[in-house]
Design a protein around this motif. Structure first.
Motif, PDB file in Angstrom:
ATOM      1  N   UNK A  34     -16.428  11.489  -7.009  1.00 39.06           N
ATOM      2  CA  UNK A  34     -17.582  10.637  -6.740  1.00 39.06           C
ATOM      3  C   UNK A  34     -17.614   9.473  -7.721  1.00 39.06           C
ATOM      4  N   UNK A  35     -18.339   8.414  -7.327  1.00 39.60           N
ATOM      5  CA  UNK A  35     -18.394   7.224  -8.166  1.00 39.60           C
ATOM      6  C   UNK A  35     -17.032   6.588  -8.333  1.00 39.60           C
ATOM      7  N   UNK A  36     -16.205   6.720  -7.313  1.00 36.38           N
ATOM      8  CA  UNK A  36     -14.803   6.285  -7.395  1.00 36.38           C
ATOM      9  C   UNK A  36     -14.449   5.451  -6.172  1.00 36.38           C
ATOM     10  N   UNK A  37     -13.745   4.357  -6.385  1.00 27.25           N
ATOM     11  CA  UNK A  37     -13.214   3.551  -5.292  1.00 27.25           C
ATOM     12  C   UNK A  37     -11.694   3.587  -5.326  1.00 27.25           C
ATOM     13  N   UNK A  38     -11.082   3.167  -4.217  1.00 30.15           N
ATOM     14  CA  UNK A  38      -9.628   3.209  -4.094  1.00 30.15           C
ATOM     15  C   UNK A  38      -9.101   1.854  -3.641  1.00 30.15           C
ATOM     16  N   UNK A  39      -8.017   1.437  -4.236  1.00 25.88           N
ATOM     17  CA  UNK A  39      -7.370   0.167  -3.895  1.00 25.88           C
ATOM     18  C   UNK A  39      -5.979   0.456  -3.353  1.00 25.88           C
ATOM     19  N   UNK A  40      -5.681  -0.092  -2.181  1.00 30.06           N
ATOM     20  CA  UNK A  40      -4.351   0.075  -1.594  1.00 30.06           C
ATOM     21  C   UNK A  40      -3.371  -0.811  -2.360  1.00 30.06           C
ATOM     22  N   UNK A  66       7.132   3.307   5.277  1.00 31.79           N
ATOM     23  CA  UNK A  66       7.158   4.167   6.458  1.00 31.79           C
ATOM     24  C   UNK A  66       6.754   5.600   6.158  1.00 31.79           C
ATOM     25  N   UNK A  67       6.798   5.982   4.900  1.00 29.59           N
ATOM     26  CA  UNK A  67       6.545   7.375   4.541  1.00 29.59           C
ATOM     27  C   UNK A  67       5.186   7.626   3.902  1.00 29.59           C
ATOM     28  N   UNK A  68       4.502   6.579   3.440  1.00 31.21           N
ATOM     29  CA  UNK A  68       3.230   6.839   2.788  1.00 31.21           C
ATOM     30  C   UNK A  68       2.608   5.617   2.162  1.00 31.21           C
ATOM     31  N   UNK A  69       1.535   5.864   1.398  1.00 32.85           N
ATOM     32  CA  UNK A  69       0.701   4.807   0.849  1.00 32.85           C
ATOM     33  C   UNK A  69       0.463   5.070  -0.633  1.00 32.85           C
ATOM     34  N   UNK A  70       0.635   4.029  -1.448  1.00 33.46           N
ATOM     35  CA  UNK A  70       0.337   4.120  -2.873  1.00 33.46           C
ATOM     36  C   UNK A  70      -1.054   3.553  -3.131  1.00 33.46           C
ATOM     37  N   UNK A  71      -1.827   4.263  -3.952  1.00 31.20           N
ATOM     38  CA  UNK A  71      -3.235   3.936  -4.150  1.00 31.20           C
ATOM     39  C   UNK A  71      -3.557   3.951  -5.638  1.00 31.20           C
ATOM     40  N   UNK A  72      -4.387   2.989  -6.060  1.00 28.16           N
ATOM     41  CA  UNK A  72      -4.921   3.007  -7.422  1.00 28.16           C
ATOM     42  C   UNK A  72      -6.435   3.228  -7.337  1.00 28.16           C
ATOM     43  N   UNK A  73      -6.926   4.122  -8.181  1.00 30.70           N
ATOM     44  CA  UNK A  73      -8.352   4.433  -8.206  1.00 30.70           C
ATOM     45  C   UNK A  73      -9.057   3.653  -9.306  1.00 30.70           C
ATOM     46  N   UNK A  74     -10.373   3.566  -9.188  1.00 33.46           N
ATOM     47  CA  UNK A  74     -11.150   2.767 -10.130  1.00 33.46           C
ATOM     48  C   UNK A  74     -11.165   3.350 -11.531  1.00 33.46           C
TER      49      UNK A  74
END
Length: 376
Positions: free
Chosen positions: A127-133, A138-146
């Motif tokens: 909670x209290x967290x956002x995500x940035x793409x 083709x295999x997946x997604x890398x994400x950085x969190x706040x």
């Protein structure tokens, strides 16, 4: 078949919570992030839940809690501004004959039921967290969190609402547009003779109505033309809503005496959004208000979001590859139902704005709800 099994859900509203519960039940690893620290568990007045939404809530395993917390009913009353009852119509049972046609609930209570189900599912919640793409292949997604951490997922589901950052991040430029109307809502004690939704069309507002949300509560609302938010400071919300509500009769005087605390009043503009073409880019797919929203004329907003979650989870756990074909199938299954709801809801509001006295409002509602009886 792909071995993809790790999913990030962005947004903990109805759609995000529901898809998390369903995917966890199927054995997938699911992380859910929600920007608000309180998980939206304390906001909102009430919600009108139609049968097709109740059908999804039953599939989620929470129907017993919903039934015991809400107020079911099966008719809709139409009243004159002075409170005179003009007509009573039978609600269409869009969820089937074994479920109520309609159920009113306190919105925070429904959210808490879904929160408890997410927690019980074993999903990891932040909670209290956002995500940035960051990027995807083709295999997946890398994400950085706040909080500065990064991770990688086989799929990202953007359920982050009307102003979805995920939608913008994947290059979908559609944005919600105001329809020209706004709604005032407030929770209040339920007068004993309020046992269904009653609507008044006309008077000082376009629509005035109320819906029982439990044995002791209801939520009441009035709809008017949009006014600039800067012209309505939050401290005047009670005064503004009371000014409209005091001009209605019937049970409204009993309701109006509780319109005193501006902090309990929700003032919201109506918006329209319908993303056409597809709801995904690669391994990122959008659901719920991130791709469709409309005025609550049919009380189908939550239902469409819950149905999105149900259909997407069904496809993701069907054994098919998580590829463009699967996500196109998802879109093609959802778009006819969602478009029906969005178009009808916006049309009803436009008729009101245009002052169309002979508009076929109830015919349009009936046709739309009959269409929604079919399984999504």
């Amino acid at each position: 078949m792909t071995t993809a099994r790790r999913v990030l859900v962005i947004g903990g509203g109805s759609a995000g919570n529901a898809v998390t519960i369903l995917l966890r039940r199927a054995g997938l690893t699911v992380d859910l992030v929600e920007a608000k620290p309180d998980w939206n568990a304390t906001t909102g007045s009430g919600i009108t839940v139609q049968g097709n939404a109740l059908r999804v809530l039953r599939e989620l395993g929470v129907w017993e809690q919903v039934e015991s917390s809400g107020f079911p009913f099966g008719t809709l009353g139409i009243t004159a501004p002075d409170g005179t009852l003009l007509h009573v119509a039978e609600d269409i049972r869009t969820g089937g004959d074994d479920l109520p046609a309609t159920l009113g609930m306190q919105r925070p209570r429904l959210q808490q039921i879904l929160i408890d189900a997410v927690r019980a599912s074993g999903a990891a919640v932040r909670l209290g967290t956002t995500a940035e793409i960051l990027d995807q292949d083709a295999d997946g997604v890398s994400v950085r969190f706040s909080d500065g951490t990064e991770d990688r997922y086989d799929l990202v589901i953007g359920a982050d609402g009307l102003n979805s950052a995920t939608r913008a991040a994947i290059g979908i430029t559609d944005k919600p547009e105001p329809t020209g109307q706004a709604i005032w809502r407030i929770p209040a004690p339920r007068p004993s003779d309020v046992t269904r939704t009653d609507l008044t069309f006309g008077g000082p507002a376009y629509t005035a109505g109320y819906c029982p949300t439990s044995e002791t509560t209801l939520y009441a609302y009035v709809v008017e033309a949009c006014r600039g938010r800067e012209a309505i400071p939050p401290k005047s919300y009670a005064e503004e809503m009371r000014r409209l509500a005091t001009q209605y009769g019937g049970v409204w005087p009993e309701i109006t005496q509780h319109i005193t605390d501006p902090a309990k009043i929700n003032y919201t503009w109506y918006h329209r959004l319908l993303v056409e073409g597809s709801w995904h880019r690669g391994r990122i797919v959008l659901i719920g208000d991130a791709v469709h929203c409309c005025p609550p004329s049919l009380a189908q907003g939550a239902a469409m979001s819950l149905e999105d979650a149900l259909v997407l989870a069904e496809l993701l756990t069907s054994g098919q590859d998580w590829d463009d074909e699967l996500f196109r199938t998802f879109y093609e299954r959802r778009i006819p139902r969602v478009r029906t709801v969005v178009d009808a809801s916006v049309q009803i509001g436009q008729w009101q704005l245009d002052g169309e006295r002979d508009a076929d409002v109830f015919g349009l509602i009936g046709r739309s709800m009959t269409f929604l009886k079919a399984l999504p």
